[in-house]
Design an enzyme around this catalytic site. Sequence first.
Site, PDB file in Angstrom:
ATOM      1  CG  HIS A  71     -32.720 -49.825  58.033  1.00 36.75           C
ATOM      2  ND1 HIS A  71     -31.697 -50.648  58.327  1.00 36.75           N
ATOM      3  CD2 HIS A  71     -33.452 -50.706  57.353  1.00 36.75           C
ATOM      4  CE1 HIS A  71     -31.944 -51.866  58.101  1.00 36.75           C
ATOM      5  NE2 HIS A  71     -33.090 -52.007  57.089  1.00 36.75           N
ATOM      6  CG  ASP A 183     -31.858 -55.745  55.329  1.00 34.79           C
ATOM      7  OD1 ASP A 183     -32.348 -54.559  55.528  1.00 34.79           O
ATOM      8  OD2 ASP A 183     -32.321 -56.739  55.894  1.00 34.79           O
ATOM      9  CD  GLU A 217     -35.877 -52.107  59.418  1.00 34.78           C
ATOM     10  OE1 GLU A 217     -36.909 -52.559  58.815  1.00 34.78           O
ATOM     11  OE2 GLU A 217     -34.845 -52.934  59.465  1.00 34.78           O
ATOM     12  CD  GLU A 218     -32.385 -55.270  60.093  1.00 36.04           C
ATOM     13  OE1 GLU A 218     -33.423 -55.945  60.353  1.00 36.04           O
ATOM     14  OE2 GLU A 218     -31.970 -55.166  58.870  1.00 36.04           O
ATOM     15  CG  ASP A 240     -35.422 -51.881  54.274  1.00 33.59           C
ATOM     16  OD1 ASP A 240     -34.814 -52.611  53.936  1.00 33.59           O
ATOM     17  OD2 ASP A 240     -36.123 -51.879  55.241  1.00 33.59           O
ATOM     18  CG  HIS A 327     -31.783 -60.891  58.050  1.00 34.12           C
ATOM     19  ND1 HIS A 327     -32.710 -60.733  58.925  1.00 34.12           N
ATOM     20  CD2 HIS A 327     -32.039 -59.583  57.494  1.00 34.12           C
ATOM     21  CE1 HIS A 327     -33.142 -59.526  59.292  1.00 34.12           C
ATOM     22  NE2 HIS A 327     -32.611 -58.675  58.242  1.00 34.12           N
TER      23      HIS A 327
END
Length: 362
Positions: A71, A183, A217-218, A240, A327
């Site tokens: 993603h 990510d 995606e998030e 991922d 994150h």
Amino acid sequence: MSTKSILKDTSIAFLESYLNNASPTGYESEGQKLWMNYLKPYVDTFITDTYGTAVGVINPDAPFKVVIEGHADEISWYVNYITEDGLIYVIRNGGSDHQIAPSKRVNIHTKKGIVKGVFGWPAIHTRLRDKEEIPKLSNIFIDLGCETKEQVLEMGVHVGCVITYPDEFMILNENKFVCRAIDNRMGGFMIAEVARLLKENNKKLPFGLYIVNSVQEEIGLRGAEMIAQTIKPNVAIITDVCHDTTTPMIDKKVEGDLKMGKGPVIAYAPAVQNNLRDLIVDTAEEKNIPFQRHATSRATGTDTDAFAYSNGGVASALISLPLRYMHTTVEMVHKEDVENVIQLIYESLLKIENNETFSYFK
């Protein structure tokens, strides 16, 4: 194929530019253009959709369709409220971490271009007089150096503008890649490298290969949900990130025992089709690719779930990249793991037979 041969200097140069470019959820298109430009020599054609998912296709006329997917989007913030004094309060766009915000520099994306700002925070001297407040969504704020709301608006900043961090790519200790948005733009990078290897090694696949870089995606696997309906694949291999659980304050009894540098992580979950997963495990063992296992319970929390449960059921599997500090702006992965994920996807594709159903009832 040795892992030493996988990442070229041109690959690393693309990775750096791709990671440094902001692609917040809902605003991925500039990053997608970079990705498509890099992928162009290795595919036959492209598909894009309304919300910006990009797909490079090899053998577009083949009836049997295999997806490899990452993603494209990164977490970010939205401008939510501007005070009369010109300070900005935010809401999340994805799983943005309020605890890392204080004293971070930010880029606010406007029609007039990027406006710089900082997440302010009261000085330590002023916080020790009473019970100390911790950073939370209700008390973090951005300062643009403005004195009034009118000055903020004149700069082109308004409610709904998206906010990203400017932190850029670096390499630590020669083999650790560090950046925000690993990510999961690293996933988009890895599937692009798979396409490059197929082309450079003159591998002809008996099926159509769809190299999918999904958006959104998030905030709930939304891009994958949309593109799965468009492609209607037979098989999907998703990549991922997952947590390196060896750093402090992580409970291995809860999160599992996973470490960067020890290889790709193969997921065990209801959404993962067992026969496809076994093909991937067998491939890793045959090709001496190190790997780890991770049980993800009822949902993987990745685009695997969206593909698996689409179109009446699509044989899906998840190969993850162990990552530290998810994150945050210093997400960290091991170069060898990146190379081994690329190699494992590449070798697994070469093992998939045309029209393979992966049925449990043959």
